[in-house]
Design a protein around this motif. Structure first.
Motif, short mmCIF file in Angstrom:
data_model
loop_
_atom_site.label_atom_id
_atom_site.label_comp_id
_atom_site.label_asym_id
_atom_site.label_seq_id
_atom_site.Cartn_x
_atom_site.Cartn_y
_atom_site.Cartn_z
N LEU A 5 0.84 -1.19 0.00
CA LEU A 5 0.00 0.00 0.00
C LEU A 5 0.87 1.25 0.00
O LEU A 5 1.92 1.28 0.63
CB LEU A 5 -0.88 0.04 1.24
N VAL A 7 0.26 5.76 -0.13
CA VAL A 7 -0.68 6.87 -0.13
C VAL A 7 -0.77 7.43 -1.54
O VAL A 7 0.24 7.63 -2.21
CB VAL A 7 -0.24 7.96 0.88
N TRP A 46 -5.41 5.39 -0.50
CA TRP A 46 -4.31 4.46 -0.69
C TRP A 46 -4.51 3.69 -1.98
O TRP A 46 -5.64 3.44 -2.39
CB TRP A 46 -4.23 3.45 0.46
#
Length: 158
Positions: A5, A7, A46
């Protein structure tokens, strides 16, 4: 599948537009809506990528005061059932809690049993229904809520 993941930023707009098109082809968010979310200081999104670095999912949350809303979670059809949605949801819950929210809300189609099971596993409970909330096809929304302490405590369970 191990999902990484990161941002999302406004530079990721086309990636989110593309994911939205394959994840929710019947009723995708517009590029303007996604850009507005990515630009909002109250929101955090995300992007999940697979082992090859290809985007396979995304999700976002908006925090206002002590409340948060899961705005969307989408996982590409070929990556569903592999923990991608769970990883995204956990990131949303963690950030909302860190941003000061004490409880979190979301709306989900009652026909999306997989998502409802995931949300239940993270402490969400149904609090109501919204008639004709979703379009294409028209369907009511199940409104769900979780206190973030309980929702976070559940994230340690497999």
């Amino acid at each position: 599948m191990t999902a990484e993941l990161r941002v999302a930023t406004l530079d990721d707009l086309q990636t989110l537009v593309d994911l939205e098109a394959v994840t929710f082809p019947e009723d995708p968010w517009t590029p303007f809506m996604l850009a507005d979310e990515l630009s909002s200081p109250a929101s955090r999104y995300w992007i999940a990528t697979n082992e090859a670095g290809d985007p396979v999912g995304y999700g976002g949350v908006k925090v206002g005061g002590d409340q948060a809303d899961v705005m969307t979670i989408g996982v590409a059809p070929h990556a569903r059932g592999r923990g991608v949605g769970r990883a995204i949801l956990d990131a949303l819950l963690d950030w909302a809690r860190q941003a000061g929210a004490a409880e979190i809300f979301l709306d989900v189609r009652p026909s999306n049993e997989g998502a409802i099971a995931l949300y239940n596993s993270r402490g969400f409970v149904e609090i109501g229904r919204r008639p004709r909330y979703f379009r294409n096809p028209v369907e009511e929304a199940v409104e769900m809520r979780a206190p973030l302490t309980r929702a976070r405590a559940k994230t340690t369970t497999k």
